[in-house]
Design an enzyme around this catalytic site. Sequence first.
Site, PDB file in Angstrom:
ATOM      1  N   GLN A   1      -8.169  -3.418   2.266  1.00 47.58           N
ATOM      2  CA  GLN A   1      -7.696  -2.414   1.307  1.00 47.58           C
ATOM      3  C   GLN A   1      -6.681  -1.483   1.981  1.00 47.58           C
ATOM      4  OE1 GLN A   1      -8.671  -2.500  -1.964  1.00 47.58           O
ATOM      5  NE2 GLN A   1      -7.421  -0.748  -2.523  1.00 47.58           N
TER       6      GLN A   1
ATOM      7  N   LYS B   1     -13.667  -3.084  -8.120  1.00 48.13           N
ATOM      8  CA  LYS B   1     -13.608  -4.502  -7.721  1.00 48.13           C
ATOM      9  C   LYS B   1     -15.027  -5.052  -7.543  1.00 48.13           C
ATOM     10  CE  LYS B   1      -9.051  -3.977  -5.614  1.00 48.13           C
ATOM     11  NZ  LYS B   1      -8.202  -3.827  -4.426  1.00 48.13           N
TER      12      LYS B   1
ATOM     13  N   ASP C   1      -5.284 -11.342  -1.878  1.00 44.93           N
ATOM     14  CA  ASP C   1      -4.366 -10.286  -2.323  1.00 44.93           C
ATOM     15  C   ASP C   1      -2.957 -10.850  -2.514  1.00 44.93           C
ATOM     16  OD1 ASP C   1      -5.112  -7.670  -2.866  1.00 44.93           O
ATOM     17  OD2 ASP C   1      -5.295  -7.111  -0.747  1.00 44.93           O
TER      18      ASP C   1
HETATM   19  N1  GUN Z   1      -4.077  -0.657  -2.362  1.00 46.33           N
HETATM   20  C1  GUN Z   1      -3.633  -0.463  -3.634  1.00 46.33           C
HETATM   21  N2  GUN Z   1      -3.669  -1.610  -4.332  1.00 46.33           N
HETATM   22  C2  GUN Z   1      -4.127  -2.552  -3.484  1.00 46.33           C
HETATM   23  C3  GUN Z   1      -4.392  -3.943  -3.639  1.00 46.33           C
HETATM   24  O1  GUN Z   1      -4.196  -4.577  -4.685  1.00 46.33           O
HETATM   25  N3  GUN Z   1      -4.871  -4.571  -2.522  1.00 46.33           N
HETATM   26  C4  GUN Z   1      -5.075  -3.920  -1.350  1.00 46.33           C
HETATM   27  N4  GUN Z   1      -5.534  -4.626  -0.304  1.00 46.33           N
HETATM   28  N5  GUN Z   1      -4.835  -2.638  -1.185  1.00 46.33           N
HETATM   29  C5  GUN Z   1      -4.368  -1.964  -2.253  1.00 46.33           C
END
Ligand code: GUN
Length: 283
Positions: free
Chosen positions: A92, A48, A117
């Site tokens: 996350q 990311k 998200d």
């Molecule tokens: N854990 C796995 N995929 C994601 C995601 O897209 N966002 C977040 N915040 N945690 C994750």
Amino acid sequence: MTATILSGREAADSLLNRLKPLVKKWDPKLVIVQVGNDPASGSYIKQKLKSCTEVGMRHEHKHLPETLTLKDLMKTIDTLNTDPDVTGFIVQLPLPPHLEKSVPQVIRAIDPKKDVDGFGAYNLGKMFLSVEFEHLPPATPSGVIELLSYYKIPIEGKHAVIVGRSNIVGKPLAIMLLNRGATVTICHSKTRDLASLTKQADLLFAAVGKARMITKEMVKKGAVVVDIGVSRDEEGLKGDVDFEAVQEIASAITPVPGGVGPMTVASLIRNTVKAKERQMEND
Ligand code: GUN
């Protein structure tokens, strides 16, 4: 038949290139909150941050200790909610075990305008209305839809079968496909005779996280197969689909890695741009 390989890297690069001028125009900032040291999260976050750098988007990685209290996490969220320089942020997942039961409370605390998200009830709820209301959709289903669009794969009138009913992938993907005119079947761990349903799919989406659970026998000839599941073993990253066998009968298939993963990252960046645009409209 040998399937077309749906390259998420190529489609994500195309989306990121389209986002670049908008990033320049709006100058949004994304903050990624990580609590603890889950190894998979570490690798997702790295991707990311790398994509943020590639499109020139301001970003910050707030890496907090494994022992963080819920009170301190909520304080961090509050600070990010009120900081006018922060466009959007994500926490996350997964959180460390002592915070796992507080995930709903954590998601609820995020300002819907900054929930890039798209995990909160406000953003998820709006998706139920129509495509026009999908303002900040969760990044993975949104990336899947973008991947189909990039490869000009029609959705309307098709039978889409999703294996997996998570709040962040299976359920919102079902709604996005329904909004685009698909007939949608959602399968899960309690589904009886899974293969009889997956065999009917024109578009088959696997989002379970169980390596190679979708075998050739479960796929209709000519189906489009999108592998969203990820699991890791000693050999590395694995998808939910037995890629080698299924590619012989599918018309198109995504690889793992290099399929849905890069699309998720690009969609998160798109959500951050969209959040900023909306925030500026309302100022
Ligand atoms: N854990 C796995 N995929 C994601 C995601 O897209 N966002 C977040 N915040 N945690 C994750």
